[in-house]
Design a protein around this motif. Structure first.
Motif, PDB file in Angstrom:
ATOM      1  N   ARG A  44       0.871  -1.167   0.000  1.00 29.12           N
ATOM      2  CA  ARG A  44       0.000   0.000   0.000  1.00 29.12           C
ATOM      3  C   ARG A  44       0.917   1.229   0.000  1.00 29.12           C
ATOM      4  O   ARG A  44       1.710   1.418   0.923  1.00 29.12           O
ATOM      5  N   VAL A  45       0.798   2.043  -1.053  1.00 25.31           N
ATOM      6  CA  VAL A  45       1.693   3.186  -1.236  1.00 25.31           C
ATOM      7  C   VAL A  45       0.891   4.478  -1.144  1.00 25.31           C
ATOM      8  O   VAL A  45      -0.110   4.650  -1.854  1.00 25.31           O
ATOM      9  N   ASP A  46       1.314   5.373  -0.254  1.00 23.12           N
ATOM     10  CA  ASP A  46       0.660   6.671  -0.133  1.00 23.12           C
ATOM     11  C   ASP A  46       0.996   7.508  -1.368  1.00 23.12           C
ATOM     12  O   ASP A  46       2.164   7.792  -1.644  1.00 23.12           O
ATOM     13  N   GLU A  47      -0.022   7.894  -2.119  1.00 24.44           N
ATOM     14  CA  GLU A  47       0.169   8.585  -3.393  1.00 24.44           C
ATOM     15  C   GLU A  47       0.866   9.931  -3.220  1.00 24.44           C
ATOM     16  O   GLU A  47       1.642  10.354  -4.080  1.00 24.44           O
ATOM     17  N   ASP A  48       0.623  10.598  -2.083  1.00 24.82           N
ATOM     18  CA  ASP A  48       1.192  11.922  -1.858  1.00 24.82           C
ATOM     19  C   ASP A  48       2.610  11.864  -1.303  1.00 24.82           C
ATOM     20  O   ASP A  48       3.474  12.653  -1.688  1.00 24.82           O
ATOM     21  N   PHE A  49       2.857  10.934  -0.385  1.00 24.82           N
ATOM     22  CA  PHE A  49       4.129  10.926   0.344  1.00 24.82           C
ATOM     23  C   PHE A  49       5.097   9.842  -0.123  1.00 24.82           C
ATOM     24  O   PHE A  49       6.275   9.871   0.229  1.00 24.82           O
ATOM     25  N   GLY A  50       4.636   8.883  -0.894  1.00 26.89           N
ATOM     26  CA  GLY A  50       5.521   7.845  -1.399  1.00 26.89           C
ATOM     27  C   GLY A  50       5.936   6.806  -0.371  1.00 26.89           C
ATOM     28  O   GLY A  50       6.850   6.014  -0.610  1.00 26.89           O
ATOM     29  N   THR A  51       5.292   6.794   0.779  1.00 17.55           N
ATOM     30  CA  THR A  51       5.611   5.788   1.796  1.00 17.55           C
ATOM     31  C   THR A  51       5.001   4.446   1.400  1.00 17.55           C
ATOM     32  O   THR A  51       3.896   4.383   0.861  1.00 17.55           O
ATOM     33  N   VAL A  52       5.744   3.376   1.663  1.00 17.38           N
ATOM     34  CA  VAL A  52       5.333   2.035   1.262  1.00 17.38           C
ATOM     35  C   VAL A  52       5.105   1.176   2.500  1.00 17.38           C
ATOM     36  O   VAL A  52       5.962   1.113   3.388  1.00 17.38           O
ATOM     37  N   GLN A  53       3.963   0.535   2.553  1.00 17.79           N
ATOM     38  CA  GLN A  53       3.706  -0.439   3.611  1.00 17.79           C
ATOM     39  C   GLN A  53       3.423  -1.801   2.980  1.00 17.79           C
ATOM     40  O   GLN A  53       2.616  -1.907   2.054  1.00 17.79           O
ATOM     41  N   VAL A  54       4.130  -2.818   3.452  1.00 15.86           N
ATOM     42  CA  VAL A  54       3.845  -4.187   3.014  1.00 15.86           C
ATOM     43  C   VAL A  54       2.694  -4.688   3.883  1.00 15.86           C
ATOM     44  O   VAL A  54       2.871  -4.981   5.058  1.00 15.86           O
ATOM     45  N   SER A  55       1.525  -4.759   3.301  1.00 13.89           N
ATOM     46  CA  SER A  55       0.330  -5.078   4.081  1.00 13.89           C
ATOM     47  C   SER A  55       0.041  -6.568   4.168  1.00 13.89           C
ATOM     48  O   SER A  55      -0.575  -7.034   5.126  1.00 13.89           O
ATOM     49  N   ARG A  56       0.493  -7.344   3.158  1.00 15.65           N
ATOM     50  CA  ARG A  56       0.259  -8.797   3.195  1.00 15.65           C
ATOM     51  C   ARG A  56       1.398  -9.514   2.489  1.00 15.65           C
ATOM     52  O   ARG A  56       1.884  -9.054   1.456  1.00 15.65           O
ATOM     53  N   VAL A  57       1.794 -10.658   3.041  1.00 11.72           N
ATOM     54  CA  VAL A  57       2.738 -11.548   2.367  1.00 11.72           C
ATOM     55  C   VAL A  57       2.255 -12.979   2.550  1.00 11.72           C
ATOM     56  O   VAL A  57       1.904 -13.388   3.651  1.00 11.72           O
ATOM     57  N   VAL A  58       2.229 -13.718   1.459  1.00 17.06           N
ATOM     58  CA  VAL A  58       2.009 -15.169   1.519  1.00 17.06           C
ATOM     59  C   VAL A  58       3.234 -15.828   0.911  1.00 17.06           C
ATOM     60  O   VAL A  58       3.584 -15.563  -0.240  1.00 17.06           O
ATOM     61  N   SER A  59       3.892 -16.667   1.695  1.00 12.66           N
ATOM     62  CA  SER A  59       5.089 -17.373   1.218  1.00 12.66           C
ATOM     63  C   SER A  59       4.808 -18.871   1.262  1.00 12.66           C
ATOM     64  O   SER A  59       4.574 -19.435   2.332  1.00 12.66           O
ATOM     65  N   ALA A  60       4.805 -19.490   0.090  1.00  9.73           N
ATOM     66  CA  ALA A  60       4.559 -20.933  -0.012  1.00  9.73           C
ATOM     67  C   ALA A  60       5.888 -21.636  -0.229  1.00  9.73           C
ATOM     68  O   ALA A  60       6.610 -21.336  -1.185  1.00  9.73           O
ATOM     69  N   ILE A  61       6.210 -22.571   0.649  1.00 11.34           N
ATOM     70  CA  ILE A  61       7.529 -23.194   0.696  1.00 11.34           C
ATOM     71  C   ILE A  61       7.432 -24.688   0.409  1.00 11.34           C
ATOM     72  O   ILE A  61       6.635 -25.402   1.039  1.00 11.34           O
ATOM     73  N   ALA A  62       8.256 -25.175  -0.515  1.00  6.98           N
ATOM     74  CA  ALA A  62       8.425 -26.616  -0.729  1.00  6.98           C
ATOM     75  C   ALA A  62       9.805 -26.966  -0.201  1.00  6.98           C
ATOM     76  O   ALA A  62      10.804 -26.793  -0.900  1.00  6.98           O
ATOM     77  N   GLY A  63       9.843 -27.436   1.057  1.00  7.75           N
ATOM     78  CA  GLY A  63      11.112 -27.665   1.736  1.00  7.75           C
ATOM     79  C   GLY A  63      11.276 -29.071   2.260  1.00  7.75           C
ATOM     80  O   GLY A  63      11.876 -29.272   3.320  1.00  7.75           O
ATOM     81  N   GLY A  64      10.726 -30.048   1.528  1.00  6.66           N
ATOM     82  CA  GLY A  64      10.875 -31.425   1.971  1.00  6.66           C
ATOM     83  C   GLY A  64      10.123 -31.680   3.261  1.00  6.66           C
ATOM     84  O   GLY A  64       9.098 -31.054   3.550  1.00  6.66           O
ATOM     85  N   ARG A  65      10.634 -32.612   4.053  1.00  6.91           N
ATOM     86  CA  ARG A  65       9.992 -32.969   5.321  1.00  6.91           C
ATOM     87  C   ARG A  65      10.264 -31.874   6.351  1.00  6.91           C
ATOM     88  O   ARG A  65      11.406 -31.458   6.548  1.00  6.91           O
ATOM     89  N   VAL A  66       9.229 -31.397   7.001  1.00  4.04           N
ATOM     90  CA  VAL A  66       9.357 -30.333   7.991  1.00  4.04           C
ATOM     91  C   VAL A  66       9.469 -30.974   9.377  1.00  4.04           C
ATOM     92  O   VAL A  66       8.511 -31.578   9.860  1.00  4.04           O
ATOM     93  N   ILE A  67      10.621 -30.854  10.002  1.00  6.33           N
ATOM     94  CA  ILE A  67      10.839 -31.473  11.318  1.00  6.33           C
ATOM     95  C   ILE A  67       9.941 -30.852  12.373  1.00  6.33           C
ATOM     96  O   ILE A  67       9.299 -31.545  13.163  1.00  6.33           O
ATOM     97  N   ASN A  68       9.900 -29.515  12.392  1.00  2.16           N
ATOM     98  CA  ASN A  68       9.123 -28.804  13.410  1.00  2.16           C
ATOM     99  C   ASN A  68       8.446 -27.607  12.755  1.00  2.16           C
ATOM    100  O   ASN A  68       9.082 -26.581  12.518  1.00  2.16           O
ATOM    101  N   PRO A  69       7.162 -27.713  12.431  1.00  3.04           N
ATOM    102  CA  PRO A  69       6.473 -26.606  11.745  1.00  3.04           C
ATOM    103  C   PRO A  69       6.524 -25.287  12.514  1.00  3.04           C
ATOM    104  O   PRO A  69       6.481 -24.219  11.906  1.00  3.04           O
ATOM    105  N   LYS A  70       6.630 -25.376  13.835  1.00  5.02           N
ATOM    106  CA  LYS A  70       6.641 -24.149  14.645  1.00  5.02           C
ATOM    107  C   LYS A  70       7.944 -23.377  14.458  1.00  5.02           C
ATOM    108  O   LYS A  70       7.934 -22.175  14.166  1.00  5.02           O
ATOM    109  N   THR A  71       9.089 -24.053  14.615  1.00  4.96           N
ATOM    110  CA  THR A  71      10.372 -23.363  14.428  1.00  4.96           C
ATOM    111  C   THR A  71      10.641 -23.085  12.953  1.00  4.96           C
ATOM    112  O   THR A  71      11.280 -22.082  12.606  1.00  4.96           O
ATOM    113  N   ALA A  72      10.144 -23.954  12.064  1.00  8.30           N
ATOM    114  CA  ALA A  72      10.327 -23.724  10.621  1.00  8.30           C
ATOM    115  C   ALA A  72       9.566 -22.469  10.194  1.00  8.30           C
ATOM    116  O   ALA A  72      10.096 -21.627   9.454  1.00  8.30           O
TER     117      ALA A  72
END
Length: 741
Positions: free
Chosen positions: A610-638
């Motif tokens: 989300r970018v403020d049209e007047d001031f040019g400030t940028v906020q990352v409002s959402r990120v979805v990261s999908a990971i294919a990392g084999g077997r996940v030992i501990n989903p919490k720490t991963a």
């Protein structure tokens, strides 16, 4: 053999969590011995030249000041007769503290003041008078491309071309060409680098060091000071973040050991936050990318050339441009990675070194190409998808990247994106969607672990690896507990001590695969010994058992697979066979079958800004990261690792920049007030998806590692989203409001 006690794959809280939050966990600068002295490092005020005079008299006159070490009075050492390169050193001559009067970089350590108290040492350091003969330093790379050279050696595989890229470009219907840059970045872990050297009664040293590899630190000081392993015991049980800054021994370790040996007193040396900017950093890098395609967007040619900074005394390289040879299908690829020497300390591996930089340029270029071709950026990735790593001409051991694209896009709502730049808004707020692909090479290193089972059923497993906050303590405990079917509370994992079995440096996302495989194998060694002793028992419920495949280890018991009611506890087996303990020391190495495959973790990152049209400030409002990392030992720490990588990706895209003063050759924002990193207010909705991926090639556990992949692709996805929101393509990171305005 089977285990029904399931810990692998379960979201498990950190076994070291309580120690950390209560203060029980001790870090390198928190160990103490009566009579401990304190060293303060005096840093050079210039970046290039020589010391003409250094006057220490005023400092030495203060009562309680023990010594001021400089190049004029430092001891003669093996280091100065024969250069020693540590395990992570690039080609060249490593920096030698207090070697002579030459100044090679700003804030170079030029003296160590040792006193009875830290405050006294700091005051005394301010009294040391230094005069210099100054030369003009070389500080930036953009204007020095003519001086770039191809290094003789690469840390990883040398970039190799294929086909005829220039011919491919000539035959391409569409051509995209752009130049991308990012400035230097610094690691900035919360814990500053520190070494506490305790001189024991017998003259031996116990060294508490901030490091990602105690055995590397031990080898380093042993070589320099001509010490045996027994004379230099290095310990590092807890590390307050490192991100690569602890891979090489830093100069405070050298100075602390030198002072302790000379004074025959225990010494602690802690670097200041400002001095944390005096060694190692992600190198400033300029990249030129040219892509040629057919009318439908199929790649016909890829040209990727990178220019990175290095020091005057070492050739630091990263796996920078190689990603462009394997990420997408293309028969004509031309790559080059050149270095430019400047007057600064040698760059150092920093989370996803090379990958996060090289794929930033490639993935932004792919986004620009998508607009030129007139296809959706996600569709362009499908058009050029490859099941073969063409750079090695090998199939992937596993690759669920398409599933990452599908699941990530669906969760994010990519189909709601209006393809026209600057078309999505809420009042004065411009909204942009961007995406990028991520990949990180997976390796298994040789590692050794020891398992020790006592008669009371308690298991201790050990390896000299590190835990820099990634959760090593926890996942190794999970692996060991599941393998022998014991409760987590009955298992202890020990690390960070040179007296423990050999392990690789903790880095490269290979610790889970490397040390985890050794831990599993050592526990399987205990299983074998238990079965061997069971064979000797008469009239036992497990009489007749000859092979591991016939039993199940679970709930502290060994049970017949064919009849689980017939069982014995581990303690019963040991008591009845007269065993006070059992131990197994096992070394594991990569299997030969791995050589036939290309092994990578993959990701798809989707971002809303989300970018403020007047001031040019940028906020990352959402990120979805999908990971294919084999077997996940501990989903919490991963998940924790991926979230940390995403946050750092936000910092790389929008905030992080080590600013070099061209006149003085010094990073001028060398503190956490002016070196900007994301804070809570910058972080909004982050979501992590672990895509199911089975891989029995990468290692016996099927794990791929999560330390690096979270940051790869994130900065590119943000830059692409900023373009979609504003219609302005910023190719110079970080993207700050002045560049947008």
């Amino acid at each position: 053999m089977e285990t029904s006690t399931s810990y692998i794959g379960q979201p498990t809280s950190r076994v070291d969590g309580r120690a950390k939050v209560t203060g029980e966990a001790k870090y390198a600068a928190e160990f103490y011995q009566e009579g401990l002295t304190y060293g303060v490092v005096l840093s050079s005020a210039i970046a290039k030249g020589r010391i003409t005079k250094i006057n220490t008299e005023a400092a030495l006159q203060l009562s309680g000041v023990l010594q001021v070490f400089t190049h004029e009075n430092r001891p003669g050492l093996a280091w100065f007769d024969k250069s020693y390169q540590d395990e992570d050193a690039p080609p060249g001559a490593p920096f030698r503290p207090l070697y002579d009067d030459k100044i090679l970089f700003s804030q170079q350590p030029i003296a160590l003041v040792v006193a009875d108290t830290f405050e006294l040492a700091r005051i005394a350091a301010s009294l040391v008078e230094v005069t210099y003969e100054t030369e003009t330093p070389v500080t930036e790379i953009k204007a020095r491309k003519a001086e770039a050279y191809t290094p003789k050696e690469y840390k990883s595989a040398e970039p190799s071309p294929r086909g005829d890229a220039q011919k491919g470009l000539g035959e391409s219907a569409i051509k995209m060409e752009a130049e991308y840059f990012h400035s230097s970045e610094h690691h900035n872990p919360m814990e500053m680098h520190a070494s506490t050297v305790i001189v024991e009664e017998d003259g031996k040293l116990t060294v508490y060091d901030k490091t990602q590899g105690v055995q590397n630190s031990q080898k380093y000081i042993s070589k320099i000071f001509n010490l045996s392993k027994e004379q230099a015991h290095v310990i590092s049980p807890f590390v307050g973040g490192a991100f690569g800054s602890g891979l090489r021994p830093q100069y405070q370790l050298f100075l602390a050991v030198m002072a302790a040996l000379e004074l025959k007193r225990s010494v602690r040396v802690v670097l200041t936050r400002q001095q944390m900017f005096s060694f190692g950093h992600r190198p400033a890098t300029l990249q030129q990318v040219v892509l040629g395609t057919s009318p439908d967007g199929a790649l016909q040619a890829v040209v990727h050339e990178g220019f990175s900074e290095t020091s005057q005394f070492e050739d630091y390289t990263e796996n920078l441009v190689n990603w462009s040879a394997m990420l997408y299908k293309c028969d004509n690829v031309q790559l080059a990675h050149k270095l430019i020497k400047i007057d600064a300390y040698t760059p150092l591996d920093m989370r996803a070194p090379g990958g996060v930089t090289g794929m930033y340029a490639l993935e932004c270029a792919m986004d620009e190409l998508a607009y030129q071709v007139g296809v959706d950026p996600l569709e362009l990735r499908f058009i050029n998808y490859s099941d073969l790593d063409q750079s090695q001409n090998k199939p992937y051991s596993s690759k669920e990247l398409k599933e990452c694209y599908w699941q990530g896009a669906e969760k994010f709502g990519w189909n709601k994106r209006n393809p026209e730049p600057r078309s999505m808004r809420e009042g004065k707020i411009l909204i942009g969607y961007g995406m990028a692909t991520g990949a990180w090479e997976i390796k298994q290193q040789k590692a050794t672990a020891k398992a020790f089972l006592s008669a009371d059923g308690k298991l201790k497993v050990s390896s000299a690896t590190a835990d820099i906050g990634t959760g090593t303590y926890t996942i190794m405990t999970q692996i060991a507990a599941e393998t022998l079917g014991l409760p987590l509370t009955d298992v202890t994992f020990k690390l960070g001590d040179t007296s423990l079995p050999e392990s690789p440096l903790e880095g490269g996302s290979w610790t889970a695969a490397s040390v985890g495989s050794a831990v599993k194998a050592s526990c399987e060694g205990i299983q074998e010994k238990l079965i061997a002793h069971i064979r000797k028992l008469e009239n036992s419920p497990l009489a007749g058992v000859h092979r591991l495949e016939e039993v199940i280890f679970a709930d502290g018991k060994i049970s017949l697979k064919s009849n689980p009611a017939q069982s014995m506890t581990l303690t019963e087996v040991m008591q009845q066979t007269g065993q006070n303990f059992m131990e197994a020391l096992v070394t594991t190495s990569p299997e030969s079958k791995q050589k036939k495959f290309s092994m990578f973790t993959h990701s798809a990152v989707f971002v809303e800004v989300r970018v403020d049209e007047d001031f040019g400030t940028v906020q990352v409002s959402r990120v979805v990261s999908a990971i294919a990392g084999g077997r996940v030992i501990n989903p919490k720490t991963a998940r924790n690792q991926i979230l940390g990588g995403i946050v750092w990706g936000i910092g790389m895209a929008l905030e992080e920049e080590s600013v070099m003063d061209p006149t003085y050759g010094r990073f001028i924002n060398h503190d956490l007030a002016e070196y900007h990193v994301p804070v809570n207010a910058d972080i909004q909705d982050l979501e992590v998806i672990f895509v199911e991926e089975h891989d029995d090639i990468v290692n016996p556990l099927g794990v791929k590692g999560m330390g690096e992949i979270g940051i790869v692709g994130t900065a590119a996805a943000i830059a692409n989203a900023v373009y979609h929101a504003t219609g302005k393509r910023i190719r110079d990171l970080p993207i700050t409001l002045d560049k947008l305005l």
